[in-house]
Design a protein around this motif. Structure first.
Motif, short mmCIF file in Angstrom:
data_model
loop_
_atom_site.label_atom_id
_atom_site.label_comp_id
_atom_site.label_asym_id
_atom_site.label_seq_id
_atom_site.Cartn_x
_atom_site.Cartn_y
_atom_site.Cartn_z
N GLY A 246 0.79 -1.21 0.00
CA GLY A 246 0.00 0.00 0.00
C GLY A 246 0.82 1.26 0.00
N ILE A 247 0.40 2.19 0.85
CA ILE A 247 1.03 3.50 0.87
C ILE A 247 2.48 3.42 1.32
N GLU A 248 2.81 2.45 2.20
CA GLU A 248 4.20 2.31 2.65
C GLU A 248 5.11 1.96 1.48
N ALA A 249 4.65 1.05 0.61
CA ALA A 249 5.45 0.67 -0.56
C ALA A 249 5.61 1.86 -1.50
N TRP A 250 4.53 2.63 -1.67
CA TRP A 250 4.59 3.80 -2.55
C TRP A 250 5.59 4.83 -2.02
N VAL A 251 5.56 5.09 -0.72
CA VAL A 251 6.47 6.07 -0.12
C VAL A 251 7.92 5.63 -0.23
N THR A 252 8.18 4.34 0.01
CA THR A 252 9.57 3.86 -0.03
C THR A 252 10.15 3.90 -1.44
N GLN A 253 9.31 3.98 -2.46
CA GLN A 253 9.80 4.06 -3.83
C GLN A 253 10.20 5.47 -4.23
N ILE A 254 9.81 6.46 -3.44
CA ILE A 254 10.17 7.85 -3.74
C ILE A 254 11.63 8.07 -3.35
N PRO A 255 12.43 8.73 -4.21
CA PRO A 255 13.83 8.97 -3.86
C PRO A 255 13.97 9.77 -2.58
N PRO A 256 15.11 9.64 -1.87
CA PRO A 256 15.20 10.07 -0.46
C PRO A 256 14.97 11.55 -0.19
N ILE A 257 15.51 12.45 -1.01
CA ILE A 257 15.35 13.88 -0.73
C ILE A 257 13.88 14.28 -0.85
N THR A 258 13.25 13.86 -1.93
CA THR A 258 11.83 14.15 -2.14
C THR A 258 10.98 13.49 -1.06
N ARG A 259 11.32 12.25 -0.71
CA ARG A 259 10.55 11.53 0.31
C ARG A 259 10.62 12.23 1.66
N GLY A 260 11.82 12.66 2.06
CA GLY A 260 11.97 13.34 3.34
C GLY A 260 11.17 14.63 3.38
N TRP A 261 11.22 15.39 2.29
CA TRP A 261 10.49 16.65 2.20
C TRP A 261 8.98 16.40 2.26
N LEU A 262 8.52 15.39 1.52
CA LEU A 262 7.10 15.07 1.49
C LEU A 262 6.60 14.66 2.87
N VAL A 263 7.32 13.78 3.54
CA VAL A 263 6.91 13.29 4.86
C VAL A 263 6.85 14.44 5.86
N LEU A 264 7.87 15.31 5.87
CA LEU A 264 7.88 16.43 6.80
C LEU A 264 6.74 17.41 6.51
N ALA A 265 6.44 17.61 5.23
CA ALA A 265 5.35 18.52 4.87
C ALA A 265 4.00 17.97 5.35
N VAL A 266 3.77 16.69 5.13
CA VAL A 266 2.50 16.08 5.56
C VAL A 266 2.39 16.08 7.08
N LEU A 267 3.47 15.71 7.77
CA LEU A 267 3.45 15.68 9.23
C LEU A 267 3.22 17.07 9.82
N THR A 268 3.82 18.08 9.19
CA THR A 268 3.65 19.46 9.69
C THR A 268 2.20 19.90 9.56
N SER A 269 1.59 19.65 8.41
CA SER A 269 0.18 20.04 8.24
C SER A 269 -0.74 19.24 9.15
N LEU A 270 -0.44 17.97 9.36
CA LEU A 270 -1.24 17.16 10.28
C LEU A 270 -1.11 17.67 11.72
N ALA A 271 0.11 18.10 12.09
CA ALA A 271 0.32 18.63 13.44
C ALA A 271 -0.50 19.90 13.65
N VAL A 272 -0.59 20.74 12.62
CA VAL A 272 -1.41 21.95 12.71
C VAL A 272 -2.89 21.57 12.76
N GLN A 273 -3.27 20.61 11.91
CA GLN A 273 -4.67 20.18 11.86
C GLN A 273 -5.12 19.60 13.19
N CYS A 274 -4.21 18.92 13.89
CA CYS A 274 -4.54 18.30 15.19
C CYS A 274 -4.29 19.25 16.36
#
Length: 216
Positions: A4-32
């Protein structure tokens, strides 16, 4: 095996993946309501005079509240950052990290001039712009409505952001990102090819950074 989503995320190259994860976590932290946007925005006075240096980083990870505009910016940033990292910067993670670092520094310097407290969408347009200039003949279908060639992609996305938000102020950060992306493209693809000086610190990462990323 991840699925699922874990496999999709692990296929993203590392710099883009790190940026994407931090962006999503930051918005979720604000949302919560774990943090507020007021704790994340950047200004020279708040970051340095009041000694809150984390703002120079968090400004690049907050794409706003989870909304259509959030999805729009995150999707296009992830798509073209991934393609750029997998093609032009394949096995050159230090080079891509250096491009984003220099672009971040320029955006922080320009932030007060354009009153941009959040610079995530501006930085996201840097890889979009660079990819579009390196693939000038590639046709792109926008939302299945019309087809353009890659060099017009950044301006088309800026126009769509403008329409989506109903004000040119919403597109100002994207335009600044395009300008910084143009500087990055010029220093890497034009200056090093046509000027006598060749590669400079603005187009090549330091040796120490290459060693850190295992590129040498």
């Amino acid at each position: 095996m991840p699925v699922g989503i874990e496999a999709w995320v692990t296929q993203i190259p590392p710099i883009t993946r790190g940026w994407l994860v931090l962006a999503v976590l930051t918005s979720l932290a604000v949302q919560c309501h774990l943090v507020t946007p007021l704790q994340l925005y950047f200004s020279f006075n708040t970051a340095f005079t009041k000694v809150q240096p984390w703002r120079a980083l968090t400004t690049f990870f907050y794409f706003g509240p989870i909304s259509l505009d959030f999805v729009f910016h995150l999707f296009f940033f992830m798509r073209y950052s991934r393609m750029l990292e997998e093609s032009s910067f394949a096995n050159r993670r230090a080079d891509y990290f250096w491009l984003l670092s220099l672009s971040s520094g320029m955006l922080l310097a320009l932030s007060p001039l354009f009153n941009l407290p959040f610079l995530s969408s501006s930085l996201a347009f840097v890889p979009i712009y660079l990819w579009s200039r390196r693939h000038p003949s590639t046709p792109i279908s926008l939302f299945g409505l019309f087809t353009i060639t890659a060099p017009y992609l950044p301006l088309a996305l800026v126009a769509f952001s403008w329409l989506l938000n109903g004000t040119w102020r919403a597109a100002a950060g994207d335009l600044v990102g395009c300008a910084v992306g143009h500087v990055g493209w010029f220093m890497r693809d034009v200056w090093t090819r046509e000027m006598v000086g060749g590669p400079t610190i603005l187009s090549e990462p330091p040796e120490r950074l290459k060693r850190l990323f295992g590129d040498i």
